[in-house]
Design an enzyme around this catalytic site. Sequence first.
Site, PDB file in Angstrom:
ATOM      1  N   GLY A 123      -1.008   1.662  -5.066  1.00 56.23           N
ATOM      2  CA  GLY A 123      -2.207   1.286  -4.326  1.00 56.23           C
ATOM      3  C   GLY A 123      -2.300  -0.207  -4.110  1.00 56.23           C
ATOM      4  O   GLY A 123      -2.799  -0.940  -4.974  1.00 56.23           O
ATOM      5  N   LEU A 124      -1.841  -0.652  -2.965  1.00 57.54           N
ATOM      6  CA  LEU A 124      -1.872  -2.067  -2.613  1.00 57.54           C
ATOM      7  C   LEU A 124      -2.824  -2.342  -1.447  1.00 57.54           C
ATOM      8  O   LEU A 124      -3.772  -3.106  -1.567  1.00 57.54           O
ATOM      9  CB  LEU A 124      -0.458  -2.542  -2.272  1.00 57.54           C
ATOM     10  CG  LEU A 124      -0.327  -3.938  -1.666  1.00 57.54           C
ATOM     11  CD1 LEU A 124      -0.824  -4.999  -2.641  1.00 57.54           C
ATOM     12  CD2 LEU A 124       1.121  -4.206  -1.256  1.00 57.54           C
ATOM     13  N   GLU A 126      -5.650  -2.431   1.369  1.00 59.10           N
ATOM     14  CA  GLU A 126      -7.088  -2.180   1.364  1.00 59.10           C
ATOM     15  C   GLU A 126      -7.638  -2.307   2.780  1.00 59.10           C
ATOM     16  O   GLU A 126      -6.966  -2.844   3.669  1.00 59.10           O
ATOM     17  CB  GLU A 126      -7.797  -3.177   0.433  1.00 59.10           C
ATOM     18  CG  GLU A 126      -7.386  -3.058  -1.014  1.00 59.10           C
ATOM     19  CD  GLU A 126      -8.194  -3.977  -1.923  1.00 59.10           C
ATOM     20  OE1 GLU A 126      -9.088  -4.691  -1.401  1.00 59.10           O
ATOM     21  OE2 GLU A 126      -7.939  -3.966  -3.139  1.00 59.10           O
ATOM     22  N   THR A 157       0.607   6.489   0.072  1.00 60.10           N
ATOM     23  CA  THR A 157       1.497   7.658   0.109  1.00 60.10           C
ATOM     24  C   THR A 157       1.631   8.287  -1.271  1.00 60.10           C
ATOM     25  O   THR A 157       1.655   7.594  -2.291  1.00 60.10           O
ATOM     26  CB  THR A 157       2.886   7.234   0.621  1.00 60.10           C
ATOM     27  OG1 THR A 157       2.741   6.598   1.896  1.00 60.10           O
ATOM     28  CG2 THR A 157       3.809   8.435   0.774  1.00 60.10           C
ATOM     29  N   GLU A 368       5.576  -1.129   4.689  1.00 59.48           N
ATOM     30  CA  GLU A 368       6.433  -1.999   3.865  1.00 59.48           C
ATOM     31  C   GLU A 368       6.545  -3.409   4.451  1.00 59.48           C
ATOM     32  O   GLU A 368       7.532  -4.113   4.241  1.00 59.48           O
ATOM     33  CB  GLU A 368       7.842  -1.391   3.698  1.00 59.48           C
ATOM     34  CG  GLU A 368       7.867   0.014   3.137  1.00 59.48           C
ATOM     35  CD  GLU A 368       7.672   0.054   1.631  1.00 59.48           C
ATOM     36  OE1 GLU A 368       7.188  -0.945   1.072  1.00 59.48           O
ATOM     37  OE2 GLU A 368       7.985   1.080   1.016  1.00 59.48           O
ATOM     38  N   GLU A 372       6.099  -8.459  12.194  1.00 57.52           N
ATOM     39  CA  GLU A 372       5.684  -9.859  12.212  1.00 57.52           C
ATOM     40  C   GLU A 372       5.887 -10.518  10.844  1.00 57.52           C
ATOM     41  O   GLU A 372       6.345 -11.669  10.747  1.00 57.52           O
ATOM     42  CB  GLU A 372       4.215  -9.963  12.632  1.00 57.52           C
ATOM     43  CG  GLU A 372       3.946  -9.593  14.091  1.00 57.52           C
ATOM     44  CD  GLU A 372       3.941  -8.090  14.357  1.00 57.52           C
ATOM     45  OE1 GLU A 372       3.951  -7.707  15.526  1.00 57.52           O
ATOM     46  OE2 GLU A 372       3.918  -7.299  13.386  1.00 57.52           O
TER      47      GLU A 372
END
Length: 387
Positions: A123-124, A126, A157, A368, A372
């Site tokens: 969980g990164l 937000e 995921t 991931e 950019e």
Amino acid sequence: MFELSEEHREFRHSVREFAEAEITPYAAEWDRKHYFPVEVVRKMGALGLFGLTAPEEYGGAGGDFTSLCVAIEEISRADQSMGITLEAAVGLGINPILTYGTDEQKATWLPDLVAGRRLAGFGLTEPESGSDAGATRTRAVLDGDEWVIDGSKQFITNSGSAMTSCVTVTARTGTKPDGKAEISTIIVPAGTPGFTAEAAYDKLGWHASDTHPLSFVGCRVPEANLLGERGKGFGQFLATLDDGRVAIAAVALGCIRACLELSVQYAGERQTFGGPIGRKQGVAFQIADLKVMADASELLIYRAAALKDAGASVAEFKQAASVAKLYATESAVTATRIATQVFGGYGFMEEYPVTRFYRDAKILEIGEGTSEVQRMLIARGLGLPVE
């Protein structure tokens, strides 16, 4: 230097046989029903795919990163949803615990994850912090011997399936002397009161993968669930994403290869003006471009994997990972557009897999780390002071 070994080629063949028997015939139905096939994920686990890089003491094969990329590529050639399930399960689920966990944490979580009996999420992202991951708002406050977590995550995921055992989350745990947020990572077991995997997203593609927004309201977990050193969470997830970028590039390569194979077959069979459409340069030249994309992506991906396996420096691997991720994922989006065009009107019909590949590919340029972000990292690696 980057040639796959005979063992890798034999392994590729076995994974392809599995994918063609267990995934290809059913992928369209899973996609149509937005169905996450737990039974097939467990078969992938029985084949040993989730434990390819894990140590033998936790039930893994103790193998190399290259083997994992081969497996992800072949599974993704059949279906990207299953490819990303494998990629995220290992790269974002197992790897943080394996790399930063205590002996007790590893013994608690890894055996089931490595065997494919359970899945873990990371969980990164937000609602207000996507590429700006340092702007994390989720907070964790130490109350006695427990962390109290409040906040939310999105696009996570493997976070809400029947197989999910835990999610590792990044959270603000204080403020550094320089005034910047202290970010740490904490393991949150599934079913913990206050932790909710909200309803699954209605996505453009990857319909058979498990993706949820997460919420944390007064969620309490033991202090011992801190993963690694307090305040080192930012560096942990950056390192985690480097591996993930090569792995998601392997998902993209599987997509490109599928588009190439389907286009060659269709261009040889479809008859117009008294012959196969493949004799027309307008079609044949586009398919030739697919071959170039596939071969170039393969070289970039397996070069990066070889650097990882050889213990290259962080800087060298980071640069190679971003180059592979950028080229392969943007090529995959182009490849699906070309394949759809080769199929003409049939390419717009759900009965043909190129339609699913077309929908699935776009997220490859985002997950991931966006294209950019990859260009920014590559430029920085060249010494440019880009922001």
